[in-house]
Design an enzyme around this catalytic site. Sequence first.
Site, PDB file in Angstrom:
ATOM      1  N   GLN A  86      -7.913 126.814  82.910  1.00 20.79           N
ATOM      2  CA  GLN A  86      -7.648 125.986  84.095  1.00 20.79           C
ATOM      3  C   GLN A  86      -7.813 124.501  83.798  1.00 20.79           C
ATOM      4  O   GLN A  86      -6.977 123.689  84.178  1.00 20.79           O
ATOM      5  CB  GLN A  86      -8.572 126.401  85.250  1.00 20.79           C
ATOM      6  CG  GLN A  86      -8.163 127.704  85.912  1.00 20.79           C
ATOM      7  CD  GLN A  86      -9.077 128.084  87.068  1.00 20.79           C
ATOM      8  OE1 GLN A  86     -10.275 127.808  87.049  1.00 20.79           O
ATOM      9  NE2 GLN A  86      -8.520 128.743  88.071  1.00 20.79           N
ATOM     10  N   GLY A 106      -4.362 137.070  89.407  1.00 22.88           N
ATOM     11  CA  GLY A 106      -5.761 136.972  89.816  1.00 22.88           C
ATOM     12  C   GLY A 106      -6.566 136.034  88.949  1.00 22.88           C
ATOM     13  O   GLY A 106      -7.744 135.796  89.199  1.00 22.88           O
ATOM     14  N   GLY A 108      -6.217 132.868  88.545  1.00 21.98           N
ATOM     15  CA  GLY A 108      -6.485 131.564  89.168  1.00 21.98           C
ATOM     16  C   GLY A 108      -5.461 130.505  88.804  1.00 21.98           C
ATOM     17  O   GLY A 108      -5.820 129.369  88.494  1.00 21.98           O
ATOM     18  N   LYS A 109      -4.194 130.869  88.861  1.00 22.49           N
ATOM     19  CA  LYS A 109      -3.145 129.910  88.523  1.00 22.49           C
ATOM     20  C   LYS A 109      -2.995 128.835  89.603  1.00 22.49           C
ATOM     21  O   LYS A 109      -2.772 127.679  89.284  1.00 22.49           O
ATOM     22  CB  LYS A 109      -1.797 130.646  88.336  1.00 22.49           C
ATOM     23  CG  LYS A 109      -1.750 131.468  87.063  1.00 22.49           C
ATOM     24  CD  LYS A 109      -0.387 132.078  86.846  1.00 22.49           C
ATOM     25  CE  LYS A 109      -0.123 133.299  87.715  1.00 22.49           C
ATOM     26  NZ  LYS A 109      -0.997 134.438  87.457  1.00 22.49           N
ATOM     27  N   SER A 110      -3.117 129.232  90.867  1.00 25.68           N
ATOM     28  CA  SER A 110      -2.803 128.276  91.945  1.00 25.68           C
ATOM     29  C   SER A 110      -3.658 127.014  91.869  1.00 25.68           C
ATOM     30  O   SER A 110      -3.175 125.920  92.134  1.00 25.68           O
ATOM     31  CB  SER A 110      -2.988 128.923  93.313  1.00 25.68           C
ATOM     32  OG  SER A 110      -2.771 130.299  93.260  1.00 25.68           O
ATOM     33  N   CYS A 442      -5.807 152.385  70.747  1.00 37.74           N
ATOM     34  CA  CYS A 442      -6.562 151.792  71.852  1.00 37.74           C
ATOM     35  C   CYS A 442      -5.586 151.341  72.945  1.00 37.74           C
ATOM     36  O   CYS A 442      -4.602 150.667  72.663  1.00 37.74           O
ATOM     37  CB  CYS A 442      -7.346 150.596  71.322  1.00 37.74           C
ATOM     38  SG  CYS A 442      -8.112 149.634  72.623  1.00 37.74           S
ATOM     39  N   CYS A 464     -11.770 152.529  76.729  1.00 37.46           N
ATOM     40  CA  CYS A 464     -10.529 153.245  77.017  1.00 37.46           C
ATOM     41  C   CYS A 464     -10.692 154.677  76.528  1.00 37.46           C
ATOM     42  O   CYS A 464     -11.615 154.968  75.763  1.00 37.46           O
ATOM     43  CB  CYS A 464      -9.313 152.571  76.392  1.00 37.46           C
ATOM     44  SG  CYS A 464      -9.014 152.939  74.669  1.00 37.46           S
ATOM     45  N   CYS A 467     -10.662 154.980  72.578  1.00 41.91           N
ATOM     46  CA  CYS A 467     -11.780 154.397  71.838  1.00 41.91           C
ATOM     47  C   CYS A 467     -13.092 155.115  72.138  1.00 41.91           C
ATOM     48  O   CYS A 467     -14.001 155.110  71.328  1.00 41.91           O
ATOM     49  CB  CYS A 467     -11.923 152.921  72.147  1.00 41.91           C
ATOM     50  SG  CYS A 467     -10.565 151.951  71.521  1.00 41.91           S
TER      51      CYS A 467
END
Length: 594
Positions: A86, A106, A108-110, A442, A464, A467
């Site tokens: 950011q 999600g 946090g681009k805005s 993986c 996962c 793994c």
Amino acid sequence: MNAKDEKEINLIEQELKEINAKVSKLQNRKSELIKRKEHLKHLSFQRQTDSISDQNKWTHTDFPWYNKVQDTLKNVFKLETFRSQQMAAINITLSKHDAILIMPTGGGKSLCYQLPAMVDKGFTLVVSPMVSLMEDQIIQMNKLKINAMMISSYSTKDETKLLFQMMIDSKSGLKLVYCTPERIAKSKTFMTKLQKAHSLKLLSRIAVDEVHCCTTWGHDFRPDYTHLTIFKPMFPDIPILGLTATASSKVITDTQKLLQVEGCALLKATFNRPNLYYEVRWKPDNKECVDEFESLLKNKFKNQSGIIYTTSIKDCESLRQDLRERGCKVGAYHAQLDGNLRSKVHNKWLNGEYQVVVATIAFGLGIDKPDVRFVIHHALSKSIENFYQESGRAGRDGKHSTCLLYYKLSDVFKLSTMVFTTQTGLPNLYSIVKFCLNPKDCRRKLIASHFDESWESTDCNKMCDHCSAENSIKCICINKYCIEVYKILNSASNNDTKFTAQMLLDSWYGKVQKKIKLVDVKPPTFSRMRAEMILGELLVQEYLAEDFHYTPYSTISYIKKGQNYRKISADNKIFMYVSSGQSIEPDTKKMKVV
Ligand code: ADP
Ligand code: MG
Ligand code: ZN
């Protein structure tokens, strides 16, 4: 014809031939040079991008706006610290450089355009593809006492008039103007006002959200985005900031070209979500599947909040019904419900009345619930991209969360008949089929490589299915099964019939349709699940292919030989991986334990 004329014509023909030869040589040279030029340009742009994207240049504290940025972060946005990328994005755009920021949904681009808007004089123009996304942001901004407005086809005359006045009034305090791409493409008055604002030095920056929408290579192409190409020539001194969660390099280069910002800075936040546990499971028949979901909701995920994604509205409704009958607190969410009902369901889920929303992908944009502990895919997604986005709605708060994907071959055909008409529909679908069928790598590594991210094997931390398990894997040759399948397909076509995958499997197991005589086909000695895996494998390796046919009510996917069918021979083996120590006799639910 007399001899003299004939002679002259021959000479001319001779000379024409020579000229043609020279022309074709020159043309070859010309296309060579053009290619070379493009290549050099590309390399040069790449170097430019690499150099300007260097993190060290953008994360220090010497910028003149440093204090103002920190102050705005804390006092206007009420946030403590920046997340990864950011700060770099904000400093780059405040330095008036063009940039594309790639960050998962999600991430946090805005904030990367909202915050600079508060630092600079004038306003930031934000192009966004959806009115509902813009509305959400305006509400959010107004809560923070930031002056943000939007223009869309729903705006009234008065609203538009007010906005236009504010755009060219240096005292209006207007900070963010949201518009859809259609405004840029179609509204001359809006463009005129923008030009006026620009000449008054009130247009400080242009942010293009979901910028991948401008290329057909992305997953949701929007033709009106192509009009954004006029920004750079029209406002050459105004920095452009493109934002997307789509990282494929093809999409990014295309986007840079269209926006005319080749060589711009490219910032990429990691796609790894360390707190998400990824697992693919073999999907059992419907009743067992509902049993399994019930048990998950009542045990493993007891008192936890989650989402179950389904492919169709029909599946969505029936799964909701089935789970309700078993006493689970679930709501359904899909595009056919009216807006009021949808927000009601959403709210009941937010406040915990519903443990789960059973949803189609219509449930997605704008979900901002931090404590989603699990996302279950009742069927595979259309692409790895989609899967990543949808499953990524789990664990926004950083706590351990689970993403389960239920795979079944017949679901592939439900989706393929929906997506096959688009350029990237089938390749995207087959890459997620490969992801599901992969028995050893993986899951994070597979996702990372899809997003062109480098990967260390330690980065998964046993988060996962592959793994965390300790199975070793062996490779088996499936040529002989491919040959059996081809025999069945030959018999069908000799009888002027086409087989769907289900019919093909039935025939293989000897449940033959009377009129078709199968020659020399041995029924498998292994389970149908294994046979489905083999078909899936042959499909993604292009030994089989889908053959789509329209009927008045639907599209049917038949199976035909794939483009690799000629390659089948003793020295070209088709391989499939299975757990070692076992023959080809699976029967557990987990796909990898075969
Ligand atoms: P994206 O557009 O990348 O999908 P958003 O810009 O909508 O993501 O942000 C997602 C959420 O993250 C929002 O609730 C936002 O307030 C929050 N957020 C953004 N930046 C920060 C930060 N630095 N610290 C804490 N929360 C943040
Ligand atoms: Mg966003
Ligand atoms: Zn892993």
